[in-house]
Scaffold this active site. Structure first.
Site, PDB file in Angstrom:
ATOM      1  N   CYS A 263       0.800  -1.233   0.000  1.00 14.66           N
ATOM      2  CA  CYS A 263       0.000   0.000   0.000  1.00 14.66           C
ATOM      3  C   CYS A 263       0.833   1.283   0.000  1.00 14.66           C
ATOM      4  O   CYS A 263       0.748   2.077  -0.940  1.00 14.66           O
ATOM      5  CB  CYS A 263      -0.943   0.005   1.200  1.00 14.66           C
ATOM      6  SG  CYS A 263      -2.228  -1.259   1.115  1.00 14.66           S
ATOM      7  N   LYS A 266       3.137   2.229  -3.258  1.00 12.89           N
ATOM      8  CA  LYS A 266       2.413   2.540  -4.495  1.00 12.89           C
ATOM      9  C   LYS A 266       1.420   3.690  -4.304  1.00 12.89           C
ATOM     10  O   LYS A 266       1.200   4.476  -5.229  1.00 12.89           O
ATOM     11  CB  LYS A 266       1.712   1.300  -5.037  1.00 12.89           C
ATOM     12  CG  LYS A 266       0.451   0.868  -4.342  1.00 12.89           C
ATOM     13  CD  LYS A 266      -0.179  -0.329  -5.041  1.00 12.89           C
ATOM     14  CE  LYS A 266      -1.477  -0.758  -4.374  1.00 12.89           C
ATOM     15  NZ  LYS A 266      -2.556   0.241  -4.495  1.00 12.89           N
TER      16      LYS A 266
END
Length: 439
Positions: A263, A266
């Site tokens: 998470c 990106k």
């Protein structure tokens, strides 16, 4: 309610199993025939505490099924969740939305009546508008509402996060869609979990803003840790001292080797790309990304410094052996994406160090990404002949190591504790040279 979950990866599988546990009828869809066959046989594609049992219970109850046939799964569904991957796109860091739009195209071709399409995947602002445009263009005859419903699941604690959430964010101003989503989350609403209804674009941005803020807290305390080392302070005491201020909070203030996972890396990049597209720069997040990347490489240098001692050089480590304990980006997961261990192992190998490793759950995923490591059965086998042991991931299995046993199998008693699991006095009393972070 009848719910279809498109995508049976981390988010889709956890969400689908939890919805089924609420009493809904859930069909999880995936194009990967091998994955679906494994799920039907009770084998999980990911490691997540409690997930295997949760899936088994709901499959046995007939509330949870798996299929590769999207068309049959979508037909007659009250709510269709899109939970496919949105990895960083090569070249510009933007979220790759090809899977989202491909799923949307298939949904448009398969729906048989009014429904609600929900983007559960983490998507940039405006994605819901494009999903809605595709559906309206292809099915102008059908009443389909598009809703944003971001997930806030922590790997290793996802089931608890889903069933006892801090909040449920739902992005829609359509009253019919709001009623459907209230029905979907009715068990949590009865438990007084706050449901926040906002516009779709606001909902999409909430997810990115939340992850960017948490990444910022981690990066902030890591830089403070460096300052603590320079001035002779203790970052753990600093963390307590500022974390007790309820305006700041104590979570995500644990110094370490930098954030990783599926998470934060990106999502911070995708937020930067969105800010660039809209000519509204987010300089703090830019700094966070830059500092975190350099942080991981710096941890490799930290291990090398512990090997050489004061006045040593990089040339002195060639031929030495290091044991990495913990390879995944955090404990209680097998996720290796952007794990600090990748950068640390690379830095050590580049310096001519032989790297051995062990992880309680991430060995298979690690082998695919670091084929040159020597993989061991446990921490003690990894430590055999090692000139240093490095705690990279704070698995519970590494919180009570037998240091007398380690000392007998290691070539040199050196511990590099990148998670500040241990107390310096305790380790030095056991005869080890001890290096921590920010202490």
């Amino acid at each position: 309610m009848r719910i279809t979950m498109i995508g049976s990866g981390y988010v889709g599988l956890v969400s689908g199993a939890c919805f089924a546990d609420f009493g809904h009828d859930v069909i999880c869809v995936d194009k990967d025939e091998t994955k679906i066959a494994a799920l039907e046989a009770g084998r999980m594609p990911i490691f997540e505490p409690g997930l295997e049992q949760l899936v088994a219970v709901n499959v046995a109850a007939g509330r949870l099924t798996f299929t590769t046939d999207l068309a049959s799964a979508v037909a007659g569904a009250d709510a269709i969740f899109i939970a496919v991957g949105t990895p960083s796109r090569r070249g510009d860091g933007h979220a790759d939305l090809s899977y989202v739009f491909a799923a949307t195209e298939e949904i448009a071709a398969a729906v048989t009546g009014p429904t609600v399409v929900v983007t559960k995947s983490t998507v940039p602002v405006g994605t819901g508008d494009r999903v809605e445009a595709i559906l309206r263009e292809q099915r102008p005859d059908m009443a389909i509402a598009v809703v944003s419903n971001p997930e806030f699941l922590r790997e290793g604690a996802a089931i608890g996060d889903f069933k006892r959430p801090d909040r449920i964010v739902i992005g829609t101003e359509d009253e019919t869609a709001q009623a459907v989503m209230r029905g979907v989350y009715r068990p949590l609403y009865l438990n007084e979990s706050p449901i926040l209804f906002v516009s779709r674009r606001t909902s999409e941005l909430i997810k990115y803003a939340a992850n960017a803020f948490l990444a910022t807290k981690i990066t902030f305390i890591n830089e403070i840790a460096d300052l603590c080392e320079a001035v002779g302070a203790d970052v753990q005491d600093v963390s307590r001292g500022i974390g007790l201020d309820n305006r700041i909070g104590k979570k995500f203030l644990h110094a370490g080797p930098g954030y990783g996972g599926s998470c934060f890396p990106k999502d911070t990049l995708a937020l930067l790309k969105t800010a660039e597209d809209y000519q509204s720069p987010v300089h703090i997040v830019e700094a966070v990304v830059k500092v975190n990347d350099s942080r991981k490489r710096a941890m490799g240098r930290k291990v090398i410094a512990a090997l050489t001692g004061e006045g040593g050089s990089v040339d002195d480590v060639r031929g030495k052996t290091v044991a990495l304990l913990g390879l995944t980006f955090k404990p209680n997961t097998d996720d290796m994406r952007d794990a600090p261990s990748l950068a640390i192992a690379t830095a050590l190998a580049d310096a001519g160090v032989t790297v051995r490793g062990f992880d309680p759950e991430g060995m298979e995923a690690a082998r695919a990404m670091m084929p040159d490591l020597t993989y061991c059965r446990d921490a003690y086998e990894a430590a055999e002949g090692a000139d240093a042991v490095v705690i990279v991931t704070e698995w519970d299995a590494f919180r009570a190591l037998d240091f007398a046993r380690l000392k007998t199998v290691m070539a040199a008693p050196v511990l590099v504790d990148l998670r500040n699991v241990y107390n310096r006095g305790q380790i030095e009393a056991a005869g080890f040279a001890y290096t921590a972070v920010g202490r």
